[in-house]
Design an enzyme around this catalytic site. Structure first.
Site, mmCIF file in Angstrom:
data_model
loop_
_atom_site.group_PDB
_atom_site.id
_atom_site.type_symbol
_atom_site.label_atom_id
_atom_site.label_comp_id
_atom_site.label_asym_id
_atom_site.label_seq_id
_atom_site.Cartn_x
_atom_site.Cartn_y
_atom_site.Cartn_z
ATOM 1 N N GLU A 213 0.711 -1.399 -0.101
ATOM 2 C CA GLU A 213 0.668 -0.295 -0.386
ATOM 3 C C GLU A 213 0.351 0.946 -0.086
ATOM 4 O O GLU A 213 2.008 1.459 0.508
ATOM 5 C CB GLU A 213 -1.160 0.315 0.733
ATOM 6 C CG GLU A 213 -2.271 1.504 1.235
ATOM 7 C CD GLU A 213 -2.675 1.516 2.399
ATOM 8 O OE1 GLU A 213 -3.870 2.799 2.966
ATOM 9 O OE2 GLU A 213 -2.931 0.659 3.194
ATOM 10 N N ASP B 86 10.304 5.263 15.609
ATOM 11 C CA ASP B 86 9.861 6.602 15.138
ATOM 12 C C ASP B 86 10.325 7.159 16.587
ATOM 13 O O ASP B 86 10.204 7.447 17.726
ATOM 14 C CB ASP B 86 7.968 7.265 14.794
ATOM 15 C CG ASP B 86 7.973 8.781 14.709
ATOM 16 O OD1 ASP B 86 9.357 9.740 14.579
ATOM 17 O OD2 ASP B 86 6.730 8.460 14.576
ATOM 18 N N ASP C 281 11.316 11.414 18.220
ATOM 19 C CA ASP C 281 9.620 12.784 17.928
ATOM 20 C C ASP C 281 10.808 13.860 18.500
ATOM 21 O O ASP C 281 10.619 13.294 20.041
ATOM 22 C CB ASP C 281 8.736 13.361 16.740
ATOM 23 C CG ASP C 281 8.720 14.452 17.129
ATOM 24 O OD1 ASP C 281 8.901 15.017 17.332
ATOM 25 O OD2 ASP C 281 7.510 14.128 15.380
#
Length: 514
Positions: free
Chosen positions: A138, A204, A206
């Protein structure tokens, strides 16, 4: 985390594993590119409603049982002649003139002349030959008008490039490989026939998650001082993923503004189910509680080998990057936070009295005061071992990686593709070479405007030399993007070499079976 002291149990909500249609992950335009979304064509991202399904405990030890790129993917001058055939779009889209903050012509030029579509294809396909690893993958596009186009799939790099050039998205995310082609999901008789079956294992990081301890910047702002938090996180996580789990093909990517992503492409990692991903993420996740909570580090002694190794990596950073650069306890309320983490009341009272009499005392000096007053005997009940452990926990709280573990736990999560333009800063989401991680400068990463200008300047300076050349210079080689593209291509080449070896072993094993 297996080496953490258990906290009070909380009720778990259910997470339907067979349904790939979780709602979009809320957050800023970054955070840091990780999304989930509903099963629609063009939608606007909206807030999530998700939880964690209660599953049996899994022991970590039970979890795991070069072809050269063709540089013609990088046109040497104009890309207007590139016209690969493409299937018609699933949903026709009316586009506004430009992505936010960046001229549409510049974005289009970047996609046509600089983005490494073929290398991206090989990275996600794990082979030079077409396979379902790419065909059933996808892709999701964020369009210039903020519409979100999900469940796109392609059978080749050329078709992906064709649609990207047509849509000129501000960014696009990469999702899992599904059991069927994402474009065909609504034609399947059973909803369970469409489910995620593999995806790179991702992390991830941040800098907004460090706002309570970084003093130099906040929110989307960064500087060289606070970028060191990302450097520390990469060093700790990279060695753990390699040494503790045996992963080899780890790509670290700058998010384009204030964070970094890790993409782990080893086949064992791609094939992990959500339960195993959750277990590995839990192994690496340490800090508990929000910005208003109390003690965030609660770990067993003796320290788990992973934590002991991490502490060894981080202790020097704590002295320079935390105590000196961040000066986290300069303010009285921050000083009280430090005292709350120490185990002895009499020592705390003596420290508070000393610091109240010297309001401008630096964090580095305050840290030294703890040992000095302890040795001076200000507390008759002080447990020196408890004090040492408390100081270790403080070092970990201020230096250990702060992960968005939800991004790592599910295959369904989408994550922003490497090598894209960040729509807010214009910087490219380039690979980070872990061999030189301390030298990586996020503020020195080239912007898309700079790259287009560099191509024009190179062409103007070399027009005569290029007239007689049989093979023209690829556009990326004319720019400061060159070392990053080569780093990405080198990573892909190493992955393909291993994948060929694995397939060869599998084929030889099949031949031996009678």
């Amino acid at each position: 985390m297996p080496h953490s002291v258990p906290r009070a149990a909380s009720p778990l909500t259910h997470e339907p594993e067979d349904l790939p249609d979780a709602p979009a992950k809320a957050g800023s335009e970054e955070k840091e590119g990780a999304m989930e979304g509903p099963m629609d064509g063009v939608v606007a991202p909206h807030s999530p409603s998700e939880g964690d399904e209660k599953k049996p405990d899994v022991k970590l030890e039970d979890l795991f049982a070069n072809d050269d790129d063709d540089d013609e993917e990088f046109p040497s001058s104009s890309a207007s002649d590139f016209e690969p055939k493409s299937s018609p779009p699933t949903v026709p889209v009316q586009l506004p003139s430009a992505p936010k903050g960046i001229d549409s012509a510049i974005m289009l030029s970047f996609y046509q002349r600089l983005f490494p579509f073929r290398s991206l294809y090989q990275w996600l396909n794990h082979s030079m030959k077409p396979s379902d690893d790419f065909n059933n993958r996808e892709f999701a596009f964020t369009l210039p008008n903020d519409a979100y186009l999900r469940y796109q799939s392609f059978t080749s790099a050329d078709l992906l490039r064709k649609d990207v050039v047509r849509l000129n998205p501000s960014r696009f995310e990469i999702g899992p490989v599904y059991s069927a082609n994402p474009r065909d999901r609504k034609t399947l008789r059973k909803s369970t026939a469409f489910r995620p079956i593999s995806k790179e294992f991702v992390f991830d990081i941040d800098l907004t998650d460090y706002d309570e301890i970084r003093t130099c910047c906040d929110k989307a702002n960064i500087c060289h001082k606070c970028w060191t938090f990302i450097t520390m996180a990469i060093k700790v996580l990279d060695v753990a993923l390699r040494d503790d789990f045996g992963f080899e093909h780890i790509l670290w990517v700058y998010s384009g503004r204030r964070g970094a992503h890790a993409w782990i492409s080893d086949k064992r990692a791609r094939d992990m189910d959500d339960q195993k991903r959750k277990a590995v993420a839990g192994y690496l996740h340490l800090l508990q509680g929000g910005s208003q909570s109390g003690k965030k580090v609660n770990v067993k002694r003796p320290l788990h080998p992973h934590l002991a190794r991490s502490l060894d990596i981080l202790k020097d950073y704590f002295q320079t990057s935390i105590l000196e650069d961040q000066d986290p306890w300069a303010e009285p309320e921050k000083t009280e936070r430090l005292l709350q983490l120490l185990p002895d009341k009499a020592l705390n009272d003596a420290l508070r009295k000393k610091w109240d009499s010297a309001p401008g005392r630096s964090s580095s000096s305050k840290w030294t005061d703890i040992d000095n007053l302890a040795k001076a005997g200000v507390s008759k009940t002080l447990d020196s071992k408890a004090l040492l452990e408390a100081k270790q926990d403080i070092v970990l709280e201020y230096t250990y990686p702060r992960l968005d573990v939800e991004v790592s736990k599910k295959r369904i999560h989408l994550l922003k593709s490497p090598m894209l333009v960040h729509p807010g800063t214009g910087r490219i989401c380039v690979p980070i070479d872990t061999r030189r991680v301390e030298k990586f400068d996020p503020l020195g990463v080239p912007t898309v405007t700079k790259l287009v200008r560099e191509i024009d300047e190179w062409d103007a300076a070399n027009v005569k030399e290029e007239e007689g050349e049989a093979k023209k210079v690829p556009d990326y080689e004319k720019t400061s993007l060159k070392p990053y593209v080569e780093c990405f291509k080198s990573h892909v080449a190493a992955l393909l070499r291993e994948e060929r070896g694995v397939k060869r072993e599998r084929e030889e094993g099949d031949v031996m079976e009678f």
